[in-house]
Design an enzyme around this catalytic site. Structure first.
Site, PDB file in Angstrom:
ATOM      1  CG  ASN A 109      43.438  93.306 -47.993  1.00  0.00           C
ATOM      2  OD1 ASN A 109      43.754  93.969 -46.998  1.00  0.00           O
ATOM      3  ND2 ASN A 109      44.218  93.251 -49.060  1.00  0.00           N
ATOM      4  CG  HIS A 111      45.840  96.327 -52.836  1.00  0.00           C
ATOM      5  ND1 HIS A 111      47.014  96.029 -52.164  1.00  0.00           N
ATOM      6  CD2 HIS A 111      46.199  96.681 -54.092  1.00  0.00           C
ATOM      7  CE1 HIS A 111      48.031  96.199 -52.992  1.00  0.00           C
ATOM      8  NE2 HIS A 111      47.569  96.584 -54.167  1.00  0.00           N
TER       9      HIS A 111
END
Ligand code: GRF
Length: 189
Positions: A109, A111
């Site tokens: 991911n 972020h």
């Protein structure tokens, strides 16, 4: 390593999706996006995938009685497309045990904060409101928590002078679009 098949999970605008797709086209990243998975039927990322002839799977979590049941459906699709890695780029749902188990250490991911600071929603605004001097982004493995997985890469900058939230957001996104493809290229070596 042979070129990995990746599925991108996104719920929004898809500028990171586009940055990854461009890096692949320009041979800065050796991978193939075999599928876009999107949980919002009106998300702009869908058009970005269609323009590039990348298959899109749109689902509505409300049509399923649990996270496990929609992740089972997603898993069957991922297997159909021989997907090796799940790449999250603005996907607004926590990944559950079904996908975590099937793709152990293969879910990544991005972020927009220097984790562990400012996890969760509106991270850039959280940092701006906290009057941070230094901003940054994190690329990390995904675990069951909210932005808690092992960190793979971070990059930061300290803006000069007075800044607006929009100005900071633009700088952050630019950094994301550079670091995400670069980090994936390292990871897939
Ligand atoms: C990015 O800021 C990313 O860090 C966060 O969600 C945003 C997605 O933006 N997880 P986009 O849809 O890629 O433009």
């Amino acid at each position: 390593m042979t070129k990995p098949n990746i599925a991108i999970f996104a719920s929004g605008t898809g500028t990171n999706f586009a940055a990854i797709a461009d890096a692949i086209d320009e041979r800065r990243l050796s991978a193939q996006i075999t599928l876009l998975i999107c949980d919002r039927k009106d998300a702009a990322v869908i058009q970005k995938a269609e323009e590039r002839q990348i298959p899109v799977l749109v689902f509505n979590a409300k049509d399923y009685d649990s996270k496990n049941s929609y992740e089972q459906m997603l898993l069957a699709e991922l297997e159909k497309y021989n997907v090796d890695w799940l790449i999250l780029a603005g996907y607004m749902r926590l990944i559950g045990q079904t996908l975590l188990t099937a793709y152990d250490k293969k879910i990544v991911n991005i972020h927009p904060s220097l984790l562990p600071k400012f996890p969760g929603k509106d991270a850039i605004k959280q940092a701006f409101d906290a009057k941070e001097k230094t901003y940054g982004i994190t690329i990390h493995y995904v675990d069951e928590g909210m932005d808690t997985g092992e960190i793979i890469a971070q990059a930061s900058f300290t803006p000069k002078g007075l800044q607006t939230l929009t100005g900071i957001e633009n700088m952050m996104h630019q950094l994301e679009h550079e670091l995400y493809p670069q980090t994936l290229a390292e990871l897939f070596k």
